[in-house]
Design a protein around this motif. Structure first.
Motif, PDB file in Angstrom:
ATOM      1  N   CYS A  59       0.839  -1.195   0.000  1.00 38.86           N
ATOM      2  CA  CYS A  59       0.000   0.000   0.000  1.00 38.86           C
ATOM      3  C   CYS A  59       0.875   1.247   0.000  1.00 38.86           C
ATOM      4  CB  CYS A  59      -0.911   0.020   1.229  1.00 38.86           C
ATOM      5  SG  CYS A  59      -2.098  -1.338   1.292  1.00 38.86           S
ATOM      6  N   GLN A  60       0.298   2.356  -0.417  1.00 41.05           N
ATOM      7  CA  GLN A  60       1.015   3.623  -0.449  1.00 41.05           C
ATOM      8  C   GLN A  60       0.625   4.495   0.744  1.00 41.05           C
ATOM      9  OE1 GLN A  60       1.132   5.833  -4.140  1.00 41.05           O
ATOM     10  NE2 GLN A  60       0.653   4.007  -5.337  1.00 41.05           N
ATOM     11  N   TYR A  61       1.629   5.100   1.374  1.00 41.28           N
ATOM     12  CA  TYR A  61       1.337   6.065   2.431  1.00 41.28           C
ATOM     13  C   TYR A  61       0.498   7.213   1.874  1.00 41.28           C
ATOM     14  CZ  TYR A  61       4.776   3.964   5.622  1.00 41.28           C
ATOM     15  OH  TYR A  61       5.450   3.118   6.457  1.00 41.28           O
ATOM     16  N   PHE A  62       0.730   7.560   0.613  1.00 35.05           N
ATOM     17  CA  PHE A  62       0.001   8.659  -0.014  1.00 35.05           C
ATOM     18  C   PHE A  62      -1.510   8.441   0.080  1.00 35.05           C
ATOM     19  CE2 PHE A  62      -2.077  10.445  -3.792  1.00 35.05           C
ATOM     20  CZ  PHE A  62      -1.751  11.782  -3.641  1.00 35.05           C
ATOM     21  N   VAL A  63      -1.923   7.187  -0.059  1.00 44.76           N
ATOM     22  CA  VAL A  63      -3.346   6.839   0.024  1.00 44.76           C
ATOM     23  C   VAL A  63      -3.800   6.741   1.475  1.00 44.76           C
ATOM     24  CG1 VAL A  63      -5.057   5.050  -0.491  1.00 44.76           C
ATOM     25  CG2 VAL A  63      -3.315   5.648  -2.205  1.00 44.76           C
ATOM     26  N   PHE A  64      -2.995   6.109   2.318  1.00 47.38           N
ATOM     27  CA  PHE A  64      -3.436   5.796   3.682  1.00 47.38           C
ATOM     28  C   PHE A  64      -3.185   6.921   4.675  1.00 47.38           C
ATOM     29  CE2 PHE A  64      -4.127   1.657   2.073  1.00 47.38           C
ATOM     30  CZ  PHE A  64      -4.952   1.006   2.974  1.00 47.38           C
TER      31      PHE A  64
END
Length: 351
Positions: A319-324
């Motif tokens: 997963c991407q930190y940008f999303v989460f």
């Protein structure tokens, strides 16, 4: 008498030659049709496709109403199905292979090919055998097995009309590539509770509860006062479209188990109004990237962009930190006390 016999013999020869020529024409037309009619005119009637690749993997897609699923009813990427249906409709004949190459390609395709079984209205109609690409990479060597015409034993070159490229990439049996990437697709009315527990920094942990119009935010079990209701709405709306980035193509089962046995940096739990519950366990990814900060080069041991996540079904994804970060960074929405906390603007990127 001799002239009469000669005339009869000549007429017989001409008749036989004419019949043979007629048969050649008839057979040639039939053979050409059997070899090259890969296309499917009515793709709307296609309701099942079975794809088998050279690595022994098989994947089945099935039409359920207007949507496509795997053979167990699981969610799959609809755009990938559209690429397949487009190929069924637009495939066309590119050319015959040289006669002296038939045996070589037959042998090659017998050992390595992608097999595509096509069904219409529940019945098998065709099977494509996709072999090597054309020399100009504009098309593919293929064989056809047709319900009406039978199976061809002579491969031909086929292409997709209006597309410069090969055909095989549209047909893959790796289930990881088919799987939908969505984790949460929740409306505001679907959510009853969201809980984030940060094991490395418990002070960052918070919980949001919603019961109708009654909404509350807690930090480490203590309810926060002066919370803007609009900000709670804004936060919960972030759960409407949450996707993972990539399936696991890197770690072996043993490596995945090893990571799962460590302590996750965050556990995100969601309870829905219908009683369903989901839990994500999030693990940092080690990195040896060299970054520059304040003019100095330094080695960063944590991946700044992505992390591993264990989904509720046990699957491991990236997963991407940008999303989460929209979900992780509670202080962006609520008056959390983060005195002494550094990682919210350090290891984990800012919102």
């Amino acid at each position: 008498m001799k002239k009469t016999i000669l005339l009869l013999v000549s007429l017989a020869i001409i008749s036989v030659a004419a019949w043979y020529a007629y048969q050649l024409v008839q057979n040639k037309g039939k053979s050409d049709t059997e070899l090259i009619e890969f296309a499917i005119e009515d793709v709307s009637a296609v309701d099942k496709v079975i794809i088998s690749d050279p690595f022994g993997r098989t994947f089945t897609i099935v039409k359920k109403g207007k949507e496509w699923t795997d053979d167990k009813g699981g969610c799959i990427v609809q755009e990938s199905v559209e690429f397949i249906l487009d190929a069924f409709k637009k495939i066309e004949f590119k050319g015959y292979l040289p006669d002296n190459s038939h045996e070589r390609f037959q042998t090659l395709m017998a050992s390595q090919h992608t097999k595509v079984e096509i069904f219409q209205n529940g019945e098998w109609i065709k099977t494509w055998y996709i072999g090597p690409s054309a020399q100009d990479h504009y098309g593919q060597v293929m064989l056809l097995d047709d319900k009406v015409a039978g199976k061809s034993d002579i491969p031909v070159l086929m292409k997709i009309r209006g597309t410069h490229g090969i055909i095989e990439p549209r047909f893959f049996a790796d289930e990881r590539k088919w799987r939908c990437t969505n984790i949460f697709s929740l409306e505001l009315s679907d959510i009853a509770m969201v809980d984030l527990k940060f094991n490395d920094e418990p002070k960052r942990s918070f919980r949001v509860t919603k019961d109708g119009t009654n909404m509350h935010v807690y930090q480490q079990g203590k309810e926060l006062s002066d919370v803007d209701t609009a900000m709670i709405f804004r936060y919960l709306l972030k759960y409407k479209k949450v996707h993972f980035d990539l399936p696991n193509y890197e770690l072996s089962e043993a490596q995945v188990d090893s990571v799962k046995n460590t302590t996750p940096f965050c556990v995100l739990s969601v309870k829905e109004t219908n009683g369903n519950q989901s839990k994500l366990r999030c693990f940092r990814i080690k990195s040896e990237a060299v970054v520059q900060a304040d003019g100095l080069m330094q080695v960063e041991d944590i991946d700044q962009n992505k992390f591993w996540c264990e989904l509720p079904n046990g699957e491991f994804v990236k997963c991407q930190y940008f999303v989460f970060n929209h979900l992780f960074l509670g202080h962006v929405y609520f008056p959390l006390d983060l005195t002494g906390i550094k990682t919210h603007d350090g290891i984990i990127p800012k919102d």
